[in-house]
Write a protein that holds these residues in place. Sequence first.
Motif, mmCIF file in Angstrom:
data_model
loop_
_atom_site.group_PDB
_atom_site.id
_atom_site.type_symbol
_atom_site.label_atom_id
_atom_site.label_comp_id
_atom_site.label_asym_id
_atom_site.label_seq_id
_atom_site.Cartn_x
_atom_site.Cartn_y
_atom_site.Cartn_z
ATOM 1 N N GLN A 8 4.353 4.566 -11.923
ATOM 2 C CA GLN A 8 3.200 5.439 -11.705
ATOM 3 C C GLN A 8 3.225 6.631 -12.655
ATOM 4 O O GLN A 8 2.168 7.122 -13.084
ATOM 5 N N ALA A 52 1.868 1.927 -3.517
ATOM 6 C CA ALA A 52 0.815 2.482 -4.360
ATOM 7 C C ALA A 52 0.887 4.006 -4.399
ATOM 8 O O ALA A 52 0.435 4.639 -5.360
ATOM 9 N N ASN A 53 1.453 4.617 -3.358
ATOM 10 C CA ASN A 53 1.679 6.066 -3.301
ATOM 11 C C ASN A 53 3.155 6.311 -3.001
ATOM 12 O O ASN A 53 3.521 6.757 -1.910
ATOM 13 N N GLU A 60 0.829 -1.205 0.000
ATOM 14 C CA GLU A 60 0.000 0.000 0.000
ATOM 15 C C GLU A 60 0.866 1.259 0.000
ATOM 16 O O GLU A 60 0.497 2.278 -0.582
ATOM 17 N N GLN A 61 2.010 1.205 0.647
ATOM 18 C CA GLN A 61 2.935 2.340 0.591
ATOM 19 C C GLN A 61 3.451 2.542 -0.830
ATOM 20 O O GLN A 61 3.619 3.669 -1.293
ATOM 21 N N HIS A 108 1.354 -1.693 -8.818
ATOM 22 C CA HIS A 108 1.154 -1.075 -10.135
ATOM 23 C C HIS A 108 1.049 -2.199 -11.169
ATOM 24 O O HIS A 108 2.064 -2.597 -11.764
ATOM 25 N N ALA A 146 7.488 4.624 -8.437
ATOM 26 C CA ALA A 146 7.213 5.987 -8.909
ATOM 27 C C ALA A 146 7.417 6.089 -10.417
ATOM 28 O O ALA A 146 6.683 6.809 -11.103
ATOM 29 N N ASP A 162 5.488 8.405 -3.808
ATOM 30 C CA ASP A 162 6.085 9.718 -3.536
ATOM 31 C C ASP A 162 6.149 10.022 -2.041
ATOM 32 O O ASP A 162 7.015 10.781 -1.597
ATOM 33 N N ASP A 163 5.231 9.429 -1.263
ATOM 34 C CA ASP A 163 5.238 9.664 0.189
ATOM 35 C C ASP A 163 6.489 9.096 0.843
ATOM 36 O O ASP A 163 6.871 9.520 1.937
#
Length: 908
Positions: free
Chosen positions: A802, A674-675, A671-672, A835, A799, A677-678
Amino acid sequence: MVAQLNTLQDLVRRLEQEGDRDAVRMLTRESLVTWNYAELAQAARELGAGLAANGVEKGDPVGLLAPNTAEWIVACLGIIEAGAIVTPYDTQMPSAELAHAISDSGVRYVFTAGEPAQRLAQLDLQNPPKAIRLDAEPQGSNSWHAWRRANKPAPAQVHADDLATLFYTSGTTGAPKGVLLTHGNIAANLTALISQQIAFRDDRVFVPLPYHHVYPFSIGLFTPLTLGATIVLPYSVLGPQIVRALKEGDASIILGVPRLYEALNSAIQTRVAERGARAQKIFAAMQSTSRYARERFGWRIGKYLFRGLQKRMAPSVRMVVSGGAPLDPELGESLRSLGWEVATGYGLTETSPILAYNPPGQAKLDSAGLPLPGVELRIGELEGQDEQAEDARPGLGEVQARGPNVFIGYHNLPEKTDKAFTKDGFYRTGDLGWFDDEGYLHLEGRASEMIVLGGGENIDPERVEKVLCSAQAIRDAGVLEQNGRLVAVLFADPEALRGMDSGTARQQVNEALQERKEQLPSHHQISDYRISPDPLPRTRLGKMRRHKLRELYERIESGEVKQEQQPVAIESMAVEDQQLLQITPARRVWDVLAKRFSAVRLTPDTDLRLDLGIDSLGWVDLTLELREQGGVIIGEEVISRVQTVRDLLREAADAAEAGSDEDDGALPLVEQLANPDDALTDEHKRWLSSRTLSERLVGRVILGVDRLFFRWYCPLEVEGVDQIPLFDPVLLAPNHRSIMDSPALGSTLPYARLERIYWGGFTGILFKNAGVRYFSRSTQVLPVDPRAGARTSLALGAAALQRGYGLVWFPEGRRAPSNEVLQFQPGVGLLLQAHPVPVVPVWIEGTEQAMPIGRRWPRPGKLRIRFGAPVMPHTLEEEGEGDTREQRIANALRERVLELGEGSSSGD
């Protein structure tokens, strides 16, 4: 209290008089747990009553097989309160010897915990004892708490001549022997020690040694309790945890063995050396000044000169106590020069244990010390020896002892008991020694270990071994007689010989032995040696197990012992490594590594990069595997400190377990990703930004050179490249055999695809200076930094996907050492879960011959690259096998890559 102490049971029943004073300070992973004397007394009293209520009678043996904890102490005191015999076992004793000790002692109950509890359950015993868990929840039926009984009458009173303990010796010359000690034996030794006023009521005694040895049992457990002092127990015996325990436990006395102080002194010297040659010279000068002031004027200025060092490592420590084995006098002087008092003791399990001691202020560190009050020592003739060797010291003989602390005999071994005593009742220690004019005892090795060669020469093996071990190339040495000659078994230092072939390594050892010849008399020179692939057999206290050494020599001689292609057995590791692997997270990491590298000779000294080939992407997948399969999180900040397997185990011992609060927040890693950039810093994101015009031009030039090279020097045969999507996000998953794989693969891709694809690249090669960083930026290589850990490296790849780019990812995590395809690691599965883009399997062939690992310039030759059809992650998940989604994806992807390689010239 001391004057009236006749039994250990008397002591247990007086503990509550100390009230709320701290009895035990125990470090856990996160906190300091304290037991006061009143709590300790109540728990011991109730447990003793419970044991008696459950049929444990006076004189029954009750076992202890667990690491040091406050609960271990409670169990020990409860056994004594019940009038039973405390029978502690070495948690690292080989299985056969442990089974022998348990069967020989006849215990019906064993207090146990952790990994030793698992060992106990796996032993092949005819009458297995009932396990009482010291680490179970209080409400558990097998927990020690369930055995507590309040308001029950006290069990039977014991007397001085009743048995108190049954210790099993480490077995230096054979199977472990049970040593029977009475309450009077131990009480007499305690009374004599305390009368010398070496330790006091306000002391806090740090005990990193296991209580199944009589030395820490008597000196580190019952001496502090008799004084009303405090016992400090570390969470583990790793360096950082020892320092933490010294600070948080506010220890004033360290109870250790020479190996502990060697490690401590080495750590200090290493830290100083890191600051440069000038710092080393200043430090050495300060030590010399401190030593001179003490010896010349009696001034203890070391505690002022090294106040900063002491504050950082052990702010309250005033004295270090060494026992179990002789302390090197120079090491002792080094510790004294740093401002600590040094005390040493000499004795054996059979003497409860102290016979002689070197008290602070009167210590002669080249001696064993003065006889303890109440102990009678003499030098007797060696059994079976009519005359001394020509080079023997006058007055040298066997040290013999008599006194109230000397044991009553060996368990079930009447003949050995008879042989252990002289006709007039003196115990034969088996040690050689002599007294100087001031009454100090000096030791010259073990009589039973003295080697007599064919010409009648007497050889002290410990003297020879000490000289051999001083060579840089030799970590340990064991000396024995073979066919009338003096020979040795050597354990070469893996660090000193790393990277050398067997011939060069042996030459280094030969040169080291030649250099040491001048330090030994001619008849002490070894005539031959064998190199052991594993550490030599030693006890927990560092003593050589001579019978095992001979067995090892003969097995090497016959060819039975060789560099096996499998992980080394834990029981054959050095004692410190065995102890490290008793820490659960470290053991989990070892099990994962042993499974992953089952065809490799994996040892604690194995270098992760040089020996196992774990490169940057390998680190990514290894940390993921440790997390998924071992439940251990290796923090991103520690990876740069890890070089060997031992380093990784030590980090794991202090690492957070998966699912803890330290686990990068509550979100699972997929889940990290999936985003992503955080999880990235601004510096990381810069590598994903658009290239400048100059960087694009340089990238084109590099591509042109690359294509020319693989057209003329290493011509490529390419199949299926037209199946790759040109503009959509896609993941390319090739096998990995050579550093040539990436440039070869890049030369085959259409320019439109190359403009929109990123590559993972090791920071140690492609980002180490401005020039190569510019190269990497121009060719869209992302920094995969082993120091940054799995999350950051995977986040960079995620990233890229994405943002709509392609990504080249080597799922094996490292270059294969041969033509095989290694297991694909779960990192690629996590990326594709987060992804779900099409993935293209890729087969690369021939690069392993053109540029194998270690070669600096490629050989000319033909190469082949095959691209498979794109496949979606959900299809791979349906095809694959494994416990997790990422494993199923990775395994199915590997099968697709293997299919591409079927029928090729190099095979699998």
